[in-house]
Design a protein around this motif. Structure first.
Motif, mmCIF file in Angstrom:
data_model
loop_
_atom_site.group_PDB
_atom_site.id
_atom_site.type_symbol
_atom_site.label_atom_id
_atom_site.label_comp_id
_atom_site.label_asym_id
_atom_site.label_seq_id
_atom_site.Cartn_x
_atom_site.Cartn_y
_atom_site.Cartn_z
ATOM 1 N N GLY A 84 0.819 -1.220 0.000
ATOM 2 C CA GLY A 84 0.000 0.000 0.000
ATOM 3 C C GLY A 84 0.848 1.264 0.000
ATOM 4 N N GLY A 85 0.232 2.334 0.484
ATOM 5 C CA GLY A 85 0.870 3.650 0.444
ATOM 6 C C GLY A 85 2.196 3.718 1.187
ATOM 7 N N ARG A 106 5.040 2.869 -0.847
ATOM 8 C CA ARG A 106 5.354 3.920 -1.813
ATOM 9 C C ARG A 106 6.032 5.118 -1.148
ATOM 10 N N LYS A 112 4.811 6.880 1.527
ATOM 11 C CA LYS A 112 3.932 7.839 2.201
ATOM 12 C C LYS A 112 4.210 7.825 3.711
ATOM 13 N N THR A 117 1.843 8.864 5.907
ATOM 14 C CA THR A 117 0.565 8.570 6.565
ATOM 15 C C THR A 117 -0.298 7.761 5.603
ATOM 16 N N GLY A 118 -1.348 7.137 6.154
ATOM 17 C CA GLY A 118 -2.266 6.374 5.308
ATOM 18 C C GLY A 118 -3.590 6.181 6.022
ATOM 19 N N HIS A 119 -4.583 5.650 5.318
ATOM 20 C CA HIS A 119 -5.868 5.424 5.988
ATOM 21 C C HIS A 119 -5.888 4.044 6.634
ATOM 22 N N ASP A 120 -4.923 3.188 6.222
ATOM 23 C CA ASP A 120 -4.831 1.860 6.820
ATOM 24 C C ASP A 120 -3.395 1.355 6.663
ATOM 25 N N ASP A 137 -1.365 -1.981 5.054
ATOM 26 C CA ASP A 137 -1.569 -3.144 4.182
ATOM 27 C C ASP A 137 -0.363 -4.072 4.242
ATOM 28 N N GLY A 174 0.267 -5.644 -7.314
ATOM 29 C CA GLY A 174 -1.151 -5.277 -7.225
ATOM 30 C C GLY A 174 -1.522 -4.569 -5.937
ATOM 31 N N TRP A 175 -0.837 -4.890 -4.845
ATOM 32 C CA TRP A 175 -1.198 -4.304 -3.550
ATOM 33 C C TRP A 175 -0.357 -3.099 -3.175
ATOM 34 N N THR A 176 0.586 -2.724 -4.028
ATOM 35 C CA THR A 176 1.410 -1.556 -3.716
ATOM 36 C C THR A 176 0.736 -0.272 -4.176
ATOM 37 N N GLY A 177 -0.096 -0.362 -5.228
ATOM 38 C CA GLY A 177 -0.820 0.829 -5.685
ATOM 39 C C GLY A 177 0.097 1.805 -6.407
ATOM 40 N N LYS A 182 -3.951 3.228 -6.465
ATOM 41 C CA LYS A 182 -5.106 2.663 -7.147
ATOM 42 C C LYS A 182 -5.104 3.033 -8.620
ATOM 43 N N GLU A 192 -2.428 1.128 -10.551
ATOM 44 C CA GLU A 192 -2.872 -0.253 -10.803
ATOM 45 C C GLU A 192 -3.860 -0.306 -11.966
ATOM 46 N N ARG A 213 -3.306 -2.193 -15.684
ATOM 47 C CA ARG A 213 -4.231 -3.165 -16.279
ATOM 48 C C ARG A 213 -4.735 -2.674 -17.634
HETATM 49 N N1 DCT Z 1 -6.001 -1.486 -4.638
HETATM 50 C C1 DCT Z 1 -6.387 -1.442 -5.967
HETATM 51 N N2 DCT Z 1 -7.672 -1.184 -6.293
HETATM 52 C C2 DCT Z 1 -8.589 -0.945 -5.336
HETATM 53 C C3 DCT Z 1 -8.219 -0.984 -3.996
HETATM 54 C C4 DCT Z 1 -6.910 -1.248 -3.665
HETATM 55 O O1 DCT Z 1 -5.564 -1.639 -6.846
HETATM 56 N N3 DCT Z 1 -9.841 -0.679 -5.690
HETATM 57 C C5 DCT Z 1 -4.605 -1.757 -4.285
HETATM 58 C C6 DCT Z 1 -3.727 -0.576 -4.539
HETATM 59 C C7 DCT Z 1 -3.381 -0.040 -3.203
HETATM 60 C C8 DCT Z 1 -3.578 -1.218 -2.273
HETATM 61 O O2 DCT Z 1 -4.508 -2.059 -2.910
HETATM 62 C C9 DCT Z 1 -4.034 -0.816 -0.912
HETATM 63 O O3 DCT Z 1 -5.263 -0.097 -0.967
HETATM 64 P P1 DCT Z 1 -5.484 1.191 -0.081
HETATM 65 O O4 DCT Z 1 -5.052 0.953 1.312
HETATM 66 O O5 DCT Z 1 -6.893 1.629 -0.282
HETATM 67 O O6 DCT Z 1 -4.554 2.259 -0.804
HETATM 68 P P2 DCT Z 1 -3.284 3.025 -0.268
HETATM 69 O O7 DCT Z 1 -2.594 3.511 -1.472
HETATM 70 O O8 DCT Z 1 -2.530 2.186 0.683
HETATM 71 O O9 DCT Z 1 -3.940 4.275 0.461
HETATM 72 P P3 DCT Z 1 -3.788 4.705 2.007
HETATM 73 O O10 DCT Z 1 -2.407 5.237 2.124
HETATM 74 O O11 DCT Z 1 -4.821 5.747 2.243
HETATM 75 O O12 DCT Z 1 -4.021 3.478 2.830
#
Ligand code: DCT
Ligand code: MG
Length: 399
Positions: free
Chosen positions: A221-222, A225, A227, A229-232, A234, A338-341, A343, A346, A350
């Motif tokens: 997640g963020g 990358r 960041k 801060t984040g909302h969660d 991962d 896929g999980w690094t974003g 969003k 990603e 695709r």
């Molecule tokens: N992801 C994606 N498509 C989505 C949801 C998530 O490709 N619809 C991937 C990309 C980021 C990762 O999953 C984690 O999702 P989030 O936590 O929502 O994104 P984030 O970049 O980590 O944002 P934050 O820093 O706010 O947590």
């Protein structure tokens, strides 16, 4: 005079450590009559987008309109605003004149109008009135509850529910996630810091190695990358020996639960599994891909190391959203990518794969439609290479 600022040349020079003096207006003595034009490739996955955003006012405005569109179930409009914002995030300098945007991709009439308003009047009426609108405010408050999406929020608003007080008074039935979301509303709407993410990483690592020595945990997640801060938070979990990760998630969750770290958890199959007819690995393999949406109980820094069974009236912990994903090692590179974003990054990967390469990319695999076969990859670098893209490291995927 016109100076064409080619982003690929710029980023290449930055990487090679060459001085990029063209960016320094004073050294170049660019005067008011001269214009710096920007040149940007059209897919976000072809660009290097760091967290160093020189156009925050513009991108905040476009992101707000994107959010409003997404909350109103207008995904197409939402993506258009997200793409426009992402182009501005990739520019190496602030935009000062509309003429600089000539030839840039992804800037539709609507986005250009918003940019023009802000450059000329310091604000966009549309953005300001959206921000102030009762509907947008209500959608923000209600979807701010973990487990509440735009459809549920919309239904509540039509029933006259606009805030948390009205929701609690309404007697609306809440599922388990929403109840937890409401209970921890303030904590979950407060940004998670990198220090908190690091503390949770340690806990998750301890849980994972306790139940399966040799298993690996990666922060995605963020935070991956860069960041702050984040909302969660991962996480992606795997084991270097294929198959050893089977059954890992319930054990990890049990360990965390028994140590008192979880306020809420729900383990689900990854949503990618629901698409049965698309190209995918055999289901026996796909079935292993699990996701746990949870709410952690994180001790405040000075309290760490003390068991949290009986929190005193004065709270010494906070709730934090944590996502755990388990992937077999054979799919790890795809899951990591896929999980690094972000969003949008990603989504653009695709779209690039499908439109430019006739391939299907998911968090599990890459399928080549022309060769009718899966392309294996052991690293993110190999996936970019399969896709014919220059490798973009996580810190430059902040589109
Ligand atoms: N992801 C994606 N498509 C989505 C949801 C998530 O490709 N619809 C991937 C990309 C980021 C990762 O999953 C984690 O999702 P989030 O936590 O929502 O994104 P984030 O970049 O980590 O944002 P934050 O820093 O706010 O947590
Ligand atoms: Mg995240």
């Amino acid at each position: 005079a016109v100076h064409l600022l080619d982003i690929s040349w710029y980023t290449e020079s930055m990487r090679a450590g060459r001085p990029v003096e063209i960016l320094d207006r004073h050294k170049l003595q660019i005067n008011e009559a001269e214009v710096v034009l920007f040149s940007v490739p059209s897919y976000a996955c072809q660009r290097r987008t760091t967290l160093d955003n020189h156009n925050v006012t513009l991108t905040d405005a476009l992101s707000l309109l994107a959010e409003n569109a997404e909350l109103s179930d207008e995904d197409g409009r939402g993506v258009a605003f997200r793409r426009a914002a992402a182009v501005l995030k990739a520019l190496p300098a602030p935009v000062t004149a509309m003429s600089q945007l000539t030839g840039l991709p992804c800037l539709g009439d609507h986005s250009l109008r918003v940019i023009k308003d802000i450059l000329e009047n310091e604000a966009s009426d549309e953005v300001e009135s959206t921000k102030q609108s009762d509907r947008f405010k209500a959608l923000k408050v209600l979807t701010g509850i973990f487990g509440v999406g735009s459809k549920t929020a919309d239904r509540w608003i039509r029933d006259g529910i606009h805030n948390l007080h009205q929701l609690q008074e309404s007697g609306a039935t809440l599922n388990r996630a929403q109840q937890a979301g409401l209970e921890h509303y303030d904590d979950l709407n407060q940004q998670v810091t990198k220090a908190e993410a690091d503390a949770i990483t340690e806990i998750v690592q301890e849980a994972v190695v306790s139940v399966l020595p040799g298993a690996q945990v990666v922060l995605t997640g963020g935070f991956r990358r860069g960041k702050q801060t984040g909302h969660d938070v991962d996480f992606l979990i795997t084991h270097p020996e294929e198959g050893r990760e089977v059954g890992l998630m319930p054990k990890v969750v049990f360990w965390l639960e028994s140590q008192g770290f979880l306020l809420y958890q729900k383990t689900t199959r990854n949503s990618y599994l629901e698409v049965k007819d698309g190209p995918g690995r055999p289901s026996s393999n796909m079935d292993r891909f699990e996701r746990c949406l949870s709410i952690f109980k994180l001790a405040k820094k000075e309290e760490r190391g003390i068991k949290l069974t009986n929190p005193p009236a004065h709270r010494r912990w906070r709730a934090v959203r944590v996502d755990l994903v388990v992937s077999p090692i054979s799919q790890f590179a795809f899951a990591l990518l896929g999980w690094t974003g972000s969003k949008l990054f990603e989504r653009e990967l695709r779209r690039w794969a499908g439109h430019e390469k006739a391939m299907s990319l998911s968090s599990h695999a890459l399928y080549d439609n022309k060769q009718s076969r899966y392309l294996r990859a052991a690293s993110e670098e190999e996936i970019f290479a399969h896709l014919g893209l220059e490798y973009i490291p996580p810190s430059e995927r902040n589109a």
